[in-house]
Scaffold this active site. Structure first.
Site, short mmCIF file in Angstrom:
data_model
loop_
_atom_site.label_atom_id
_atom_site.label_comp_id
_atom_site.label_asym_id
_atom_site.label_seq_id
_atom_site.Cartn_x
_atom_site.Cartn_y
_atom_site.Cartn_z
N LYS A 27 15.00 16.62 -35.30
CA LYS A 27 15.85 17.33 -34.33
C LYS A 27 15.03 17.78 -33.12
O LYS A 27 15.40 17.54 -31.97
CB LYS A 27 16.52 18.53 -35.00
N ARG A 97 17.82 26.58 -36.12
CA ARG A 97 18.18 25.44 -36.97
C ARG A 97 16.93 24.80 -37.54
O ARG A 97 15.87 24.80 -36.93
CB ARG A 97 18.92 24.36 -36.16
N GLY A 106 22.95 18.87 -43.63
CA GLY A 106 23.56 19.96 -44.39
C GLY A 106 22.70 20.55 -45.49
O GLY A 106 23.12 21.47 -46.18
N MET A 108 19.67 22.08 -45.30
CA MET A 108 18.95 23.32 -45.00
C MET A 108 19.80 24.21 -44.11
O MET A 108 20.93 23.87 -43.78
CB MET A 108 17.60 23.00 -44.38
N ARG A 351 20.32 11.68 -33.38
CA ARG A 351 19.44 11.14 -34.42
C ARG A 351 19.99 9.77 -34.81
O ARG A 351 21.17 9.49 -34.56
CB ARG A 351 19.39 12.05 -35.65
N HIS A 467 30.95 17.10 -44.35
CA HIS A 467 29.79 17.00 -45.25
C HIS A 467 30.00 15.90 -46.28
O HIS A 467 29.13 15.05 -46.51
CB HIS A 467 29.57 18.34 -45.95
N SER A 777 4.54 -14.46 -66.84
CA SER A 777 5.63 -13.63 -66.34
C SER A 777 5.40 -12.23 -66.88
O SER A 777 5.35 -12.03 -68.10
CB SER A 777 6.98 -14.17 -66.81
N CYS A 844 9.46 -10.27 -64.56
CA CYS A 844 10.86 -10.46 -64.97
C CYS A 844 11.48 -9.19 -65.55
O CYS A 844 12.56 -9.23 -66.13
CB CYS A 844 10.98 -11.61 -65.97
N TYR A 864 6.68 -14.87 -57.48
CA TYR A 864 8.11 -14.56 -57.49
C TYR A 864 8.38 -13.28 -58.26
O TYR A 864 7.55 -12.81 -59.03
CB TYR A 864 8.92 -15.72 -58.10
#
Length: 887
Positions: A27, A97, A106, A108, A351, A467, A777, A844, A864
Site C-alpha cells: 500500500k 492503515r 481485510g 489486518m 495494487r 470481503h 523413479s 512419482c 520428469y
C-alpha cells in the site's frame, strides 16, 4: 547515518516508490508511486516494515528515533493540507492503515477519522457546515478505535446503533440525523467505560500512537496468521503503517467512495468493473451493510441503482483516465480504492488485483495481444496453484436443478456440501472429511479459516467487492454473495428462501459461482474443457519448460484424461489397483489362499489375461508415449477381508472353512505393513506373481507392435528396493520372461527395467543400484514416511499442529521437504548418474503436482515429474516458472 523509518508522500512528490514494496509494504509503495506519477493522492507518510520487525524483536518497543520522525512527517502533512492535527478550530483528521508487502485483504486493522474528540468535532462542523456528517464520522471513529485498539466487542456498540434505528423507525444508517449520531457517540463512550473500565481517549496524539500500535499488533492476530499460513507469507516480513490525511465520501450527495478493478477479476474481460456508494466511507462498500451501485452502465441490469457514470459523470471520466494510466504504468490489472469529496476525486490505493484462474489467464493472454507484456511475463503472471480452479468439474447444464435463490456470481466454479453457519464448525467438519458450504449473513476476516475449509461460501449481504467475494476469488473458492433471496437465522441454524422454504444445518445445497444460483441438493457435474486462452498460455508454457510431465494413471480413462491435459506419458501405473476390480478379486484371493506353487500359478493364470487387457488399454491411450508400470507393491493381507461378516462371506464363496480363512488372515497380518512383506520382498518370495505381471506387460506390448504397428518401450518398475542384489535377482527374472515373450511373438521390442527409490538406503546406495537400474523413479510419498519416521495414515493427528506452530513450514506430504527428503533425492540423482550417465530420473509421488516441489525437481536435474491427471497442467506451468525464475 541513522536509520530512516518514515517516508513522506504528497503534492506530487514522494520519498518512496513501487520498487520499495519490501520496506514500505504494498500500500505504502503504491501510494508513493501514484503520487509521483501525478495522481490525486491525499498526503501522508508510511512507517516502514523494519519498525514492525523491531517492534516484535524488542518486546513491542519502537526504535528511539520514531517519535521524532512521525512528528516531523505529520507537520509536513499539516503544512500541505493547511490544517493542524488536534487543532480545535481547523483540525486535520487521518486514517491509519496496515500494508504488508503481500496483499492481505481485510486481514489486518484500519482506523478512519482519527483525531476526533468532543472539541475537534466542532472544528469539523465549522469546516464542513454539516453537523450530521461530523457526528457520523465521530461515531465511526469511536466504533473502529474501540474495537481495533481497545479490544471492545464491536457487537455491543452495533447493538446500540440497531436499537436507535428501531426507535426511530428507520432502516438505513443514512436515515439517522445529526442529533441521533451525537447521542450515540455519548452512549458508545458510556458503554466502553462500563465494559472496559477505561475512558475513550480524547488526546489525538494518544489516539495516533494507539492506532499505530494496534496495526503493528494486528500482524500477529489469528486471522492474519491463518491467512499467512494459507498463502505462504513469512511472519518476518512484517507490515508497514500508513498514516494519511482523511478525505470524506460521507459529506453529502456530491461525495462517494468505491472499489474498482481495471478488468473483471472473475472473467478477465477488459471491462472497468467496480462498485461505489454515494455519501459513504470506504468500509461501507466492502462490509456489505448497504447495497453498492455499479460504477458504469455497460452491464447495468434492470433494478440496479444508478451507475456512477450517470450520477457523477465528470468524476467517472477522470476515474476511467486513471484506470488507463495505472494499467499502462503497472502493466497489470489493478484493484483500486477511491473517494470523492465534494466532487473531487482522490485515489486511496492501487495494487495488483486478486483474480480467479480464468481471469488470470485471459488477462495475461490479452495483455500480450495489447503489447503491454511479453509471453514470458504472461506465463509468470499465472500462479500454478491457481490452475486447480479450472481443472475441476462444473455443473452439468443438462442436470435437473431446484433453484431456491439467486445472488451475485462472486467467484466462479461449482460446489455442493452440507450447510454450516459457523466458521469454526466448518473447519471441524472439513477435518472429519465432510464437504460443507459456509453460509453467513456476511463474512468478516475472522471467518478466514472456515472459508478455507468450506467447498463454497454463500452470503446474504455484500457485493462483488465484499470481503467474501475478494477472499473467495483469491482462494479459488466458489462464492455466491449478496443473496438477498435468503434470510439467515443463526440462532436456529437455518435460512429461509423468499418462498418460505427452510434449509437447516446439515442440509445439502449446491452453489454455482458463475451464475449466482443456489440449489437444493447435490447437482451433478461435468468435466472442464480447456481451450482458447488456456490453450494459448499452455503453448507458451511448453516452449519455456525443460522438465517433462507425466501422469499417475491406473486405467485407460485416467490415461485419456491425463493425455488431454498434456501428459507426456505415464510415470506410475499402480497394478494393485487393478487387482481390486470385481471381476478379478476372487482370483487374487484364490492365489493368496493357495498353499502351494501350483495352486498360485493356477490362480495367476486366471489373472493374466485381465492384466494384459489392462495394459493394452493403457498403451493404446498413451500411443507413442512412455508408460511406467510398477509391479505389485502392497502386502497381500490388503486383498483379504478383515471384518468377521466379510470373512464368513468369502469363506463360503471360496469353499474353504471360516477357521482356515481366519488363520490365513492372521498369518498375513503385520504390525507395521508399511515396512513389512511388500514390494520387491513379495516378488522375491513369490516370484510367480511378478513373472505373471511382466508376462502380461510384454504380451500386451508385443500384440500392439505386431498387430497395430505401435512403437512401445515398456518401463517395468520394481518397488521398495533397499539392496542392489534384490533388484539384480528380480531384474534377471524379468529379463528371462521378457525375452521368452518377445521370442514367442517374433517381434523386436525394447524395454527398460528400473526401480522406485523410496527408502533412504536406496538413495544412499544409488550408485550401486544404478548398475542394475535403467531408470529411477523417486517414490516421494514413502521416501517421506521412511525419512521422517512418519506414518502418513497416522500423522494427521499431529502434523497440523506442527505446521500451525511453526515446527514445520509445510506438511511434508503436501510439499516436498527440500532440506531432508529433497537432499536424498539430489543424492540419488547424483550417485545414479555417476554410475549410469544416461539413467532416466523422475518422481512419482503426489509431490509431482505441487508447484514448489516441481521447481525443486527442475533444480535437482530430474527428467520428469509424474502427478495425478488433474494436476498435469499445474506441473507444466510450475516447470516453466522454474526455468523463467532462473533467467
Amino acid at each position: 547515518m541513522a536509520a530512516k523509518y518514515v517516508y513522506f508522500f504528497g503534492d506530487g512528490k514522494a520519498e518512496g516508490s513501487a520498487e520499495m514494496k519490501n520496506l514500505l509494504g504494498g500500500k505504502g509503495a503504491n501510494l508513493a508511486e501514484m503520487t509521483s506519477i501525478g495522481l490525486p493522492v491525499p498526503a501522508g507518510f508510511t512507517i516502514t516494515t523494519e519498525v514492525c520487525t523491531e517492534f516484535y524483536k524488542n518486546n513491542r518497543q519502537y526504535p528511539a528515533s520514531l517519535t521524532e520522525e512521525v512528528a516531523a512527517n505529520l507537520k509536513q502533512v499539516e503544512d500541505l493540507m493547511g490544517k493542524k492535527f488536534g487543532d480545535p478550530d481547523n483540525p486535520l483528521l487521518v486514517s491509519v492503515r496496515s500494508g504488508a508487502r503481500a496483499s492481505m485483504p481485510g486481514m489486518m486493522d484500519t482506523i478512519l477519522n482519527l483525531g476526533l474528540n468532543d472539541t475537534t468535532v466542532q472544528g469539523i462542523i465549522s469546516q464542513s457546515g454539516d453537523e450530521r456528517f461530523a457526528y457520523d464520522a465521530y461515531r465511526r471513529f469511536v466504533q473502529m478505535y474501540s474495537d481495533v485498539v481497545m479490544g471492545m466487542d464491536k457487537e455491543a456498540l452495533e447493538h446500540l446503533l440497531e436499537h436507535k434505528k428501531e426507535d426511530r423507525g428507520v432502516r438505513l444508517d443514512t436515515d439517522l440525523t445529526a442529533d441521533d449520531w451525537k447521542e450515540l457517540v455519548g452512549k458508545f463512550k458510556i458503554k466502553i467505560k462500563e465494559t472496559l473500565g477505561q475512558e475513550f481517549p480524547e488526546d489525538p496524539q494518544e489516539q495516533l500512537w494507539g492506532a499505530i500500535g494496534a496495526v503493528f499488533g494486528s500482524w500477529m492476530n489469528p486471522r492474519a496468521i491463518t491467512y499467512r499460513r494459507l498463502n505462504n507469507i513469512p511472519a518476518e516480513w512484517g507490515t508497514a503503517v500508513n498514516v494519511q490525511s482523511m478525505v470524506f465520501g460521507n459529506m453529502g450527495n456530491d461525495c462517494a467512495t468505491g472499489v474498482a478493478f481495471t478488468r473483471d477479476p472473475s472473467t478477465g474481460e477488459n471491462y472497468f468493473y467496480g462498485e461505489y456508494l454515494v455519501n459513504a466511507q470506504g468500509e461501507d462498500v466492502v462490509a456489505g451493510i448497504r447495497t453498492p451501485q455499479p460504477i458504469n452502465k455497460a452491464k447495468k441490469k434492470d433494478g440496479d441503482l444508478p451507475a456512477m457514470e450517470d450520477v457523477m459523470p465528470a468524476c467517472y471520466q477522470q476515474l476511467v483516465d486513471i484506470r488507463s494510466i495505472l494499467e499502462k504504468h503497472y502493466k497489470d490489472m489493478q484493484d483500486i480504492e477511491f473517494t470523492i469529496e465534494k466532487g473531487k476525486l482522490y485515489m486511496l490505493q492501487t495494487r495488483n488485483g486478486k483474480r480467479t484462474a480464468r481471469a488470470a489467464i485471459k488477462t495475461a493472454v490479452d495483455m500480450v495481444s495489447e503489447g503491454l507484456i511479453d509471453e514470458r511475463t504472461a506465463v509468470l503472471r499465472v500462479a500454478p496453484s491457481q490452475l486447480d480452479q479450472l481443472l475441476h468439474p462444473s455443473l452439468d447444464p443438462k442436470a435437473e436443478k431446484k433453484v431456491i435463490a439467486k445472488g451475485l456470481p462472486a467467484s466462479p466454479g461449482a460446489a455442493s456440501g452440507e450447510v454450516i453457519f459457523n466458521a469454526d464448525e466448518a473447519e471441524a467438519a472439513a477435518k472429519l472429511g465432510l464437504k460443507v458450504i459456509l453460509v453467513r449473513v456476511e463474512t468478516s476476516p475472522e471467518d478466514i479459516h472456515g472459508m478455507h475449509a468450506a467447498q463454497g461460501i454463500l452470503t446474504a449481504r455484500g457485493g462483488m467487492t465484499s470481503h467474501a467475494a475478494v477472499v473467495a476469488r483469491g482462494m479459488g473458492k466458489c462464492c455466491v454473495a449478496g443473496c438477498g433471496d435468503i434470510k439467515v437465522n443463526y440462532a436456529a441454524s437455518q435460512f429461509a428462501d423468499r418462498n418460505g422454504n427452510i434449509v437447516k444445518k446439515g442440509d445439502i445445497i449446491t452453489l454455482d459461482g458463475s451464475t449466482g444460483e443456489v440449489m437444493l441438493g447435490m447437482v451433478p457435474t461435468v468435466s472442464p474443457e480447456l481451450t482458447g486462452d488456456f490453450g494459448i498460455l499452455m503453448t507458451w508454457v511448453d516452449q519455456f519448460r525443460r522438465l517433462k510431465v507425466r501422469a499417475n494413471a491406473d486405467n485407460p480413462n485416467d490415461a485419456k484424461v491425463a493425455r488431454a491435459f498434456g501428459a507426456q506419458g505415464i510415470g506410475l501405473c499402480r497394478t494393485e489397483h487393478m487387482f481390486f476390480e470385481a471381476d478379478r478379486i476372487a482370483a487374487v484371493r484364490e492365489m493368496i489362499l493357495s498353499e502351494d506353487l501350483e495352486g498360485r500359478q493356477r490362480a495367476l493364470a486366471k489373472i493374466l489375461p485381465m492384466q494384459k487387457g489392462d495394459f493394452i488399454g493403457l498403451f493404446r491411450e498413451m500411443k507413442g508415449l512412455p508408460v511406467t508400470i510398477r509391479l505389485l507393491d502392497p502386502p497381500l493381507h490388503e486383498f483379504l477381508p478383515q471384518e468377521e461378516k466379510d470373512i464368513e462371506s468369502l469363506a463360503k464363496t471360496m469353499g474353504v472353512s471360516i477357521q482356515a480363512l481366519k488363520a490365513k488372515v492372521e498369518f498375513l497380518h503385520e504390525f507395521n505393513p508399511m515396512l513389512g512383506h511388500r514390494g520387491c520382498r513379495l516378488g522375491l518370495t513369490f516370484p510367480e506373481i511378478y513373472d505373471m505381471q511382466v508376462q502380461a506387460i510384454m504380451e500386451a506390448a508385443c500384440e500392439l507392435v505386431k498387430d497395430e504397428g505401435f512403437t512401445i518401450v515398456p518401463e517395468i518398475m520394481i518397488p521398495l528396493v533397499a539392496v542392489v542384489d534384490e533388484l539384480k535377482r528380480l531384474r534377471e527374472n524379468a529379463i528371462r520372461v521378457c525375452e521368452e515373450v518377445i521370442t514367442r511373438y517374433g517381434v523386436k521390442i525394447d524395454y527398460l527395467i528400473g526401480t522406485m527409490i523410496e527408502l533412504p538406503r536406496a538413495a544412499l546406495t544409488a550408485d550401486e543400484i544404478a548398475v542394475e537400474a535403467e531408470f529411477f523413479s523417486f517414490g516421494t510419498n514413502d521416501l517421506t514416511q521412511t525419512t521422517f519416521g512418519l506414518s502418513r495414515d497416522d500423522a494427521g493427528k499431529f502434523l497440523p499442529f506442527y505446521v500451525e506452530t511453526g515446527l514445520l513450514e509445510e506438511d511434508p506430504f503436501v510439499s516436498l521437504d527440500q532440506n531432508g527428503v529433497g537432499q536424498l533425492v539430489k543424492m540419488g540423482c547424483e550417485k545414479g548418474r555417476a554410475t549410469r550417465p544416461d539413467i532416466k530420473l523422475g518422481i512419482c509421488g503426489e509431490h509431482g503436482g505441487d508447484p514448489a516441489s516441481v521447481i525443486f525437481c527442475h533444480k535437482a536435474g530430474l527428467d520428469y515429474v509424474s502427478c495425478s491427471p488433474f494436476r498435469v497442467p499445474i506441473a507444466r506451468l510450475a516447470a516453466a516458472h522454474a526455468v523463467l525464475m532462473e533467467q
